[in-house]
Design a protein around this motif. Structure first.
Motif, PDB file in Angstrom:
ATOM      1  N   ALA A 126      27.803   5.185  -0.520  1.00  0.00           N
ATOM      2  CA  ALA A 126      28.372   6.498  -0.192  1.00  0.00           C
ATOM      3  C   ALA A 126      28.912   6.547   1.229  1.00  0.00           C
ATOM      4  O   ALA A 126      28.286   6.073   2.166  1.00  0.00           O
ATOM      5  CB  ALA A 126      27.317   7.575  -0.383  1.00  0.00           C
ATOM      6  N   ASP A 127      30.080   7.143   1.372  1.00  0.00           N
ATOM      7  CA  ASP A 127      30.743   7.225   2.663  1.00  0.00           C
ATOM      8  C   ASP A 127      31.519   8.537   2.723  1.00  0.00           C
ATOM      9  O   ASP A 127      31.743   9.188   1.713  1.00  0.00           O
ATOM     10  CB  ASP A 127      31.685   6.030   2.811  1.00  0.00           C
ATOM     11  CG  ASP A 127      32.036   5.724   4.255  1.00  0.00           C
ATOM     12  OD1 ASP A 127      31.492   6.362   5.169  1.00  0.00           O
ATOM     13  OD2 ASP A 127      32.870   4.818   4.466  1.00  0.00           O
ATOM     14  N   THR A 128      31.988   8.882   3.904  1.00  0.00           N
ATOM     15  CA  THR A 128      32.792  10.086   4.170  1.00  0.00           C
ATOM     16  C   THR A 128      32.307  11.306   3.379  1.00  0.00           C
ATOM     17  O   THR A 128      33.038  11.884   2.604  1.00  0.00           O
ATOM     18  CB  THR A 128      34.302   9.845   3.931  1.00  0.00           C
ATOM     19  OG1 THR A 128      34.534   9.433   2.613  1.00  0.00           O
ATOM     20  CG2 THR A 128      34.863   8.835   4.899  1.00  0.00           C
ATOM     21  N   PHE A 129      31.070  11.696   3.621  1.00  0.00           N
ATOM     22  CA  PHE A 129      30.513  12.845   2.921  1.00  0.00           C
ATOM     23  C   PHE A 129      30.903  14.151   3.596  1.00  0.00           C
ATOM     24  O   PHE A 129      31.272  14.177   4.772  1.00  0.00           O
ATOM     25  CB  PHE A 129      28.989  12.737   2.815  1.00  0.00           C
ATOM     26  CG  PHE A 129      28.281  12.855   4.132  1.00  0.00           C
ATOM     27  CD1 PHE A 129      27.921  14.101   4.625  1.00  0.00           C
ATOM     28  CD2 PHE A 129      27.990  11.733   4.875  1.00  0.00           C
ATOM     29  CE1 PHE A 129      27.273  14.219   5.843  1.00  0.00           C
ATOM     30  CE2 PHE A 129      27.338  11.837   6.094  1.00  0.00           C
ATOM     31  CZ  PHE A 129      26.989  13.083   6.580  1.00  0.00           C
ATOM     32  N   SER A 130      30.818  15.243   2.835  1.00  0.00           N
ATOM     33  CA  SER A 130      31.107  16.580   3.339  1.00  0.00           C
ATOM     34  C   SER A 130      30.158  17.548   2.629  1.00  0.00           C
ATOM     35  O   SER A 130      29.996  17.480   1.410  1.00  0.00           O
ATOM     36  CB  SER A 130      32.569  16.940   3.042  1.00  0.00           C
ATOM     37  OG  SER A 130      32.875  18.245   3.483  1.00  0.00           O
ATOM     38  N   VAL A 131      29.531  18.434   3.385  1.00  0.00           N
ATOM     39  CA  VAL A 131      28.569  19.391   2.841  1.00  0.00           C
ATOM     40  C   VAL A 131      29.297  20.694   2.522  1.00  0.00           C
ATOM     41  O   VAL A 131      30.051  21.211   3.346  1.00  0.00           O
ATOM     42  CB  VAL A 131      27.435  19.653   3.854  1.00  0.00           C
ATOM     43  CG1 VAL A 131      26.418  20.621   3.289  1.00  0.00           C
ATOM     44  CG2 VAL A 131      26.776  18.350   4.256  1.00  0.00           C
ATOM     45  N   SER A 132      29.062  21.241   1.328  1.00  0.00           N
ATOM     46  CA  SER A 132      29.710  22.487   0.931  1.00  0.00           C
ATOM     47  C   SER A 132      29.342  23.622   1.877  1.00  0.00           C
ATOM     48  O   SER A 132      28.170  23.825   2.186  1.00  0.00           O
ATOM     49  CB  SER A 132      29.310  22.870  -0.493  1.00  0.00           C
ATOM     50  OG  SER A 132      29.831  24.156  -0.806  1.00  0.00           O
ATOM     51  N   PRO A 133      30.340  24.400   2.297  1.00  0.00           N
ATOM     52  CA  PRO A 133      30.065  25.557   3.146  1.00  0.00           C
ATOM     53  C   PRO A 133      29.659  26.801   2.351  1.00  0.00           C
ATOM     54  O   PRO A 133      29.359  27.837   2.940  1.00  0.00           O
ATOM     55  CB  PRO A 133      31.398  25.780   3.869  1.00  0.00           C
ATOM     56  CG  PRO A 133      32.415  25.324   2.879  1.00  0.00           C
ATOM     57  CD  PRO A 133      31.778  24.160   2.162  1.00  0.00           C
ATOM     58  N   ALA A 134      29.647  26.707   1.016  1.00  0.00           N
ATOM     59  CA  ALA A 134      29.341  27.879   0.177  1.00  0.00           C
ATOM     60  C   ALA A 134      27.925  28.387   0.438  1.00  0.00           C
ATOM     61  O   ALA A 134      26.977  27.609   0.463  1.00  0.00           O
ATOM     62  CB  ALA A 134      29.514  27.523  -1.297  1.00  0.00           C
ATOM     63  N   ARG A 135      27.798  29.667   0.608  1.00  0.00           N
ATOM     64  CA  ARG A 135      26.483  30.286   0.817  1.00  0.00           C
ATOM     65  C   ARG A 135      25.854  30.739  -0.498  1.00  0.00           C
ATOM     66  O   ARG A 135      24.670  31.053  -0.549  1.00  0.00           O
ATOM     67  CB  ARG A 135      26.611  31.473   1.758  1.00  0.00           C
ATOM     68  CG  ARG A 135      27.176  31.085   3.107  1.00  0.00           C
ATOM     69  CD  ARG A 135      26.328  31.649   4.196  1.00  0.00           C
ATOM     70  NE  ARG A 135      26.874  31.307   5.495  1.00  0.00           N
ATOM     71  CZ  ARG A 135      26.223  30.556   6.340  1.00  0.00           C
ATOM     72  NH1 ARG A 135      25.056  30.073   6.033  1.00  0.00           N
ATOM     73  NH2 ARG A 135      26.744  30.289   7.515  1.00  0.00           N
ATOM     74  N   SER A 136      26.668  30.787  -1.546  1.00  0.00           N
ATOM     75  CA  SER A 136      26.181  31.131  -2.887  1.00  0.00           C
ATOM     76  C   SER A 136      27.140  30.518  -3.898  1.00  0.00           C
ATOM     77  O   SER A 136      28.193  30.000  -3.538  1.00  0.00           O
ATOM     78  CB  SER A 136      26.107  32.654  -3.065  1.00  0.00           C
ATOM     79  OG  SER A 136      27.403  33.224  -2.963  1.00  0.00           O
ATOM     80  N   GLY A 137      26.768  30.571  -5.166  1.00  0.00           N
ATOM     81  CA  GLY A 137      27.634  30.038  -6.208  1.00  0.00           C
ATOM     82  C   GLY A 137      27.311  28.601  -6.571  1.00  0.00           C
ATOM     83  O   GLY A 137      26.388  27.997  -6.026  1.00  0.00           O
ATOM     84  N   PRO A 138      28.097  28.042  -7.489  1.00  0.00           N
ATOM     85  CA  PRO A 138      27.778  26.722  -8.051  1.00  0.00           C
ATOM     86  C   PRO A 138      27.914  25.549  -7.091  1.00  0.00           C
ATOM     87  O   PRO A 138      27.303  24.511  -7.309  1.00  0.00           O
ATOM     88  CB  PRO A 138      28.756  26.591  -9.215  1.00  0.00           C
ATOM     89  CG  PRO A 138      29.875  27.511  -8.888  1.00  0.00           C
ATOM     90  CD  PRO A 138      29.274  28.641  -8.100  1.00  0.00           C
ATOM     91  N   SER A 139      28.686  25.685  -6.020  1.00  0.00           N
ATOM     92  CA  SER A 139      28.825  24.548  -5.100  1.00  0.00           C
ATOM     93  C   SER A 139      27.876  24.641  -3.905  1.00  0.00           C
ATOM     94  O   SER A 139      27.874  23.759  -3.046  1.00  0.00           O
ATOM     95  CB  SER A 139      30.269  24.414  -4.611  1.00  0.00           C
ATOM     96  OG  SER A 139      30.608  25.472  -3.750  1.00  0.00           O
ATOM     97  N   ARG A 140      27.062  25.675  -3.874  1.00  0.00           N
ATOM     98  CA  ARG A 140      26.093  25.807  -2.783  1.00  0.00           C
ATOM     99  C   ARG A 140      25.166  24.584  -2.786  1.00  0.00           C
ATOM    100  O   ARG A 140      24.717  24.133  -3.836  1.00  0.00           O
ATOM    101  CB  ARG A 140      25.273  27.069  -2.963  1.00  0.00           C
ATOM    102  CG  ARG A 140      24.255  27.248  -1.881  1.00  0.00           C
ATOM    103  CD  ARG A 140      23.491  28.529  -2.051  1.00  0.00           C
ATOM    104  NE  ARG A 140      22.518  28.636  -0.969  1.00  0.00           N
ATOM    105  CZ  ARG A 140      21.340  29.171  -1.103  1.00  0.00           C
ATOM    106  NH1 ARG A 140      20.972  29.701  -2.246  1.00  0.00           N
ATOM    107  NH2 ARG A 140      20.519  29.224  -0.084  1.00  0.00           N
ATOM    108  N   ASP A 141      24.895  24.046  -1.640  1.00  0.00           N
ATOM    109  CA  ASP A 141      23.998  22.906  -1.454  1.00  0.00           C
ATOM    110  C   ASP A 141      24.508  21.601  -2.073  1.00  0.00           C
ATOM    111  O   ASP A 141      23.730  20.686  -2.317  1.00  0.00           O
ATOM    112  CB  ASP A 141      22.592  23.207  -1.993  1.00  0.00           C
ATOM    113  CG  ASP A 141      21.916  24.335  -1.240  1.00  0.00           C
ATOM    114  OD1 ASP A 141      22.118  24.427  -0.017  1.00  0.00           O
ATOM    115  OD2 ASP A 141      21.191  25.119  -1.867  1.00  0.00           O
TER     116      ASP A 141
END
Length: 147
Positions: free
Chosen positions: A35-50
């Protein structure tokens, strides 16, 4: 929460998360995916949170595979060596096409990424779950690292 990429002695890398004080270190991605070039979702709610989006095979492609964009939960990861919790958003066997440099949209609803094929590299976007892939750059130049 702090996220880091760690490179293993045998040149593979994985994505980890930990508390800001360095405690509760947890590996999120299997070493085998590199795994490389990761990005964390900025969503505070919803399906892409965390969710964490990342590129597979960041250093050397195994024979028959190609770089892909995938997601993994940053909080619900039972076995870091398993592929069970990994969701591939683009194909892993789409040679010679490669997908890489994923980045979340500001609301976490979409992921921008690079699609490289015989005609060059362009920026594409898709929904958080890999649906509705759409090309967004049409230049003859090689575009990469969307933000």
């Amino acid at each position: 929460m702090v996220f880091v990429r760690v490179r293993h002695a045998d040149v593979h890398s994985a994505t980890f998360r930990m508390n800001s004080d360095g405690s509760h270190v947890r590996r999120l991605t299997p070493w085998v995916l590199d795994a490389d070039t990761f990005s964390v979702s900025p969503a505070r709610s919803g399906p892409s949170r965390d969710l964490v989006v990342f590129k597979t095979y960041g250093h050397e492609l195994p024979e028959g595979a190609t770089s892909a964009v995938a997601t993994v939960s940053a909080v619900h990861r039972s076995n870091p060596d398993s592929l069970k919790d990994i969701r591939f958003l683009t194909g892993t066997r789409s040679e010679p096409i490669q997908h890489f440099n994923p980045a979340w949209s500001p609301n976490g609803g979409s992921v921008a990424y690079v699609k490289l094929d015989e005609s060059g590299g362009d920026i594409w976007r898709m929904r958080w779950n890999g649906a509705r892939k759409q090309r967004v750059s049409f230049s003859s130049f090689f575009e990469f690292r969307p933000a």
